[in-house]
Design an enzyme around this catalytic site. Structure first.
Site, PDB file in Angstrom:
ATOM      1  N   ASP A 336       0.884  -1.162   0.000  1.00 40.44           N
ATOM      2  CA  ASP A 336       0.000   0.000   0.000  1.00 40.44           C
ATOM      3  C   ASP A 336       0.930   1.222   0.000  1.00 40.44           C
ATOM      4  O   ASP A 336       2.016   1.161   0.578  1.00 40.44           O
ATOM      5  CB  ASP A 336      -0.874  -0.019   1.254  1.00 40.44           C
ATOM      6  CG  ASP A 336      -1.717   1.232   1.359  1.00 40.44           C
ATOM      7  OD1 ASP A 336      -2.441   1.531   0.406  1.00 40.44           O
ATOM      8  OD2 ASP A 336      -1.626   1.913   2.398  1.00 40.44           O
ATOM      9  N   ASP A 534      -0.678  -0.444   6.223  1.00 39.91           N
ATOM     10  CA  ASP A 534      -0.606   0.179   7.541  1.00 39.91           C
ATOM     11  C   ASP A 534      -1.548  -0.486   8.541  1.00 39.91           C
ATOM     12  O   ASP A 534      -1.551  -0.151   9.712  1.00 39.91           O
ATOM     13  CB  ASP A 534      -0.882   1.684   7.468  1.00 39.91           C
ATOM     14  CG  ASP A 534      -2.272   1.997   6.905  1.00 39.91           C
ATOM     15  OD1 ASP A 534      -3.109   1.085   6.848  1.00 39.91           O
ATOM     16  OD2 ASP A 534      -2.505   3.154   6.534  1.00 39.91           O
ATOM     17  N   ASP A 538      -6.386  -1.501   5.569  1.00 46.94           N
ATOM     18  CA  ASP A 538      -6.009  -2.578   4.660  1.00 46.94           C
ATOM     19  C   ASP A 538      -6.312  -3.975   5.204  1.00 46.94           C
ATOM     20  O   ASP A 538      -5.787  -4.962   4.698  1.00 46.94           O
ATOM     21  CB  ASP A 538      -4.507  -2.491   4.347  1.00 46.94           C
ATOM     22  CG  ASP A 538      -4.150  -1.189   3.662  1.00 46.94           C
ATOM     23  OD1 ASP A 538      -4.869  -0.807   2.739  1.00 46.94           O
ATOM     24  OD2 ASP A 538      -3.160  -0.559   4.067  1.00 46.94           O
TER      25      ASP A 538
END
Length: 641
Positions: A336, A534, A538
């Site tokens: 990400d 994080d 997610d």
């Protein structure tokens, strides 16, 4: 070394000393001349060697008998008992050489190996316990005008606690007064202290280094960061790797098989071929000693345990050896972007209003619309707006995930978000020449300008991507909800192979599904996909990937719950270190498996054909176990930066 280990050590030292004395007496003194009979001398020698044998091995004999009573026949205690009792029983065969010395030696060396194994396991456990010694003993609460120490479990959410210099922070909370520096090394492996002041969030397990601070508890102790981490570490041993489970199953079938072979080896040649009973019984006993699987049974779990312990010293928490094994096969790493490769600390770098629109008014409208959002972009807009937020002006706020915010401000409909939101609502907008996240703003369906927000790439992100390639990762991919031009710029700067931009949370799952298919279709068939995020937004992707890695997870419940590997600080370089530790650990595991099985099978063949003696058997069992344990302990050795 604990008291039990010390007692065992003293008992073994005494047994070894007596064994040496008896061995010298049996080899150097003319017992048969003194006693007038070789038979009498043989039985005296039998009795003398029996003393150190029983002192050293009485507990092995008792455990073997107890396990047989419980239906657990085939274990190392049984093998050692049968082999050593058999060696002493050879005294009943007049045509054989006496083997009491070898029988006593086998038991002595086996116990030395067991003691060494116990020490190694204890050292690994202590190492983990020391580095995870983050559980607070008490919390300081003010009662009747004075501070009293109470159990952290007694502190309720909203209570204020006082943390003095040198004390461990007992609960997660917010600093209400005071400034200080925190030592977070036990959680993150980071040696640089972290400064905290009034209003800062603080997590349990850190050590307050300098000033006195007052903290308002935001979670009960049972849900605090320190409790979750301790629970994670304690449960790690329960989740075994496929290799570890294979060794357990292997030993379950291997041990009865070798006992059966040893019996056939001892009985069939004398019965069928008329061979010497003493010779073939001796071969069978040697076969039993060599076949003991303790080198594998202890060194393989110890290797995984050491790898997990070594990783936790660096602030890398692995939830089980199965995840460590999966991580070692990572060929594709998907990131990400925000908060993982970039700081996630967005800053407004430009305000571009439409004609006749005041820039400050545009920023004011956007800040009011984002007043109730906790998204990093919303926080940056509010930080850039210097005026107060008037809650009375705001009504009917609707946050649309991956798009933006719709709100009613001063009875006007305000949209703040990306071009997708504008397109869906029929508002025309235009692009910006600046690279960054573009936040478009409309008022009652009319476009009034945009705000440019930029995120900063983390200092070690490029180094992290390079280290992943060195570690053997074949593909790196970045997923982001940001614009394509922003994603392209970050990917180029960091050297990432591919990127996917303007993704909604559900789009990220779909992209990971595609990448999983590509990774698993690789020729080797063993390649795995790791997703790094994080841990807050997610969770679905972390769960779907072969291995989910949460970064910067200090205090993040979602990260600790969803991920398989938790990196307590926010350094991307620790991803490569985690993979490196996993691959080193698996290398040690397979070294031990190949070495132990190779030596054992070689000596088993030599024992079957009558070449190997009892002393070689002792090396094939105890020696191999000690070498394997020493090798397994290498997994603990990691260097802090």
């Amino acid at each position: 070394m604990n008291k039990k280990q010390k007692r065992t050590r003293n008992r073994i030292v005494l047994a070894i000393a007596l064994f040496v004395v008896v061995y010298v007496v049996a080899e150097l003194l003319p017992l048969s001349t003194w006693l007038g009979s070789e038979t009498t001398a043989l039985w005296v020698e039998f009795a003398l060697f029996l003393v150190p044998y029983l002192i050293a091995g009485y507990d092995v004999l008792l455990r073997a008998a107890k396990n047989i009573g419980h239906g657990q026949v085939f274990d190392e205690n049984f093998l050692m008992s049968v082999a050593t009792i058999g060696a002493f029983a050879l005294v009943l065969f007049p045509d054989s050489d006496p083997h009491m010395a070898e029988g006593a030696a086998v038991m002595l060396f086996y116990q030395v190996g067991e003691l060494f194994q116990s020490y190694a396991v204890g050292k690994s456990r202590k190492s983990i316990a020391d580095m995870m010694d983050i559980a607070p003993d008490f919390a300081n609460v003010e009662r009747d005008g004075r501070l009293v120490q109470v159990d952290p479990y007694e502190v309720a959410v909203g209570d204020e606690i006082v943390v003095k210099a040198g004390e461990r922070v007992p609960l997660d909370g917010v600093v209400t007064s005071g400034t200080s520096q925190l030592d977070t090394a036990a959680l993150t492996g980071e040696s640089v202290p972290r400064e905290v002041r009034e209003g800062d969030e603080i997590i349990s397990g850190c050590i307050n280094m300098t000033g006195l601070i007052t903290v308002r508890a935001t979670k009960p102790f049972g849900e605090s960061t320190v409790s979750r981490i301790l629970e994670l570490v304690e449960n790690a041993a329960e989740k075994k790797a496929k290799t570890e489970n294979f060794i357990t199953r292997f030993a379950r079938y291997y041990t009865p098989a070798v006992v059966g072979i040893a019996v056939l080896l001892a009985v069939v040649p004398p019965l069928v071929l008329g061979q010497s009973w003493s010779d073939w019984v001796q071969r069978g006993l040697i076969f039993l000693v060599v076949s003991c699987p303790c080198a594998l049974v202890i060194s393989v779990p110890l290797s995984f345990f050491g790898g997990i312990g070594g990783a936790s010293r660096l602030g890398i928490l692995v939830k089980g050896s199965n995840y460590l094994e999966t991580l070692s096969h990572a060929e594709t790493v998907v990131f990400d972007k925000t908060g993982t490769l970039t700081d996630g600390s967005f800053n407004v770098v430009a305000v571009h209003p439409s004609s006749d629109i005041d820039p400050d008014w545009l920023l004011s409208i956007a800040a009011h619309a984002e007043a109730y959002s906790n998204h990093p972009i919303a926080l940056s807009v509010r930080a850039a707006y210097s005026g107060p937020i008037d809650q009375q002006r705001i009504d009917d706020v609707q946050e649309q995930s991956g798009h933006g915010v719709r709100a009613r401000i001063d009875e006007h409909v305000v949209l703040v978000g990306n071009d997708k939101l504008m397109s869906e609502c029929g508002v025309g907008c235009h692009d910006c020449e600046l690279t960054g996240t573009i936040l478009h703003v409309s008022l009652d369906g009319e476009y009034i300008g945009h705000i440019v927000i930029a995120d900063v790439v983390k200092p070690d992100a490029a180094e992290a991507v390079a280290e992943l390639r060195t570690a053997g990762v074949k593909k790196t991919v970045m997923l982001t909800g940001d614009r394509a031009d922003v994603a392209a710029a970050v990917a180029k700067e960091l050297g990432i192979d591919e990127f996917r931009a303007q993704l909604l949370p559900q789009d990220k799952v779909a992209e990971v599904e595609k990448l999983l298919e590509e990774t698993h279709a690789h020729a080797t068939g063993k390649g795995k996909l790791a997703f790094v995020g994080d841990g807050i937004n997610d969770a679905p992707v972390l769960t779907r990937a072969d291995i989910g890695i949460a970064m910067g997870a200090m205090g993040s419940d979602a990260a600790i719950e969803a991920a398989d590997v938790v990196l307590m600080d926010d350094k991307p370089s620790n991803i490569a270190r985690a993979i490196g530790i996993a691959r080193k650990t698996m290398g040690i595991v397979w070294q031990n498996i190949v070495f132990a099985l190779g030596v054992k099978f070689l000596v088993l063949i030599l024992a079957a054909v009558g070449i190997a003696n009892m002393w070689l058997a002792v090396f094939a069992d105890v020696g191999v176990a000690v070498i394997a344990i020493l090798n397994a302990m290498r997994a603990m050795n990691v260097r802090k930066r």
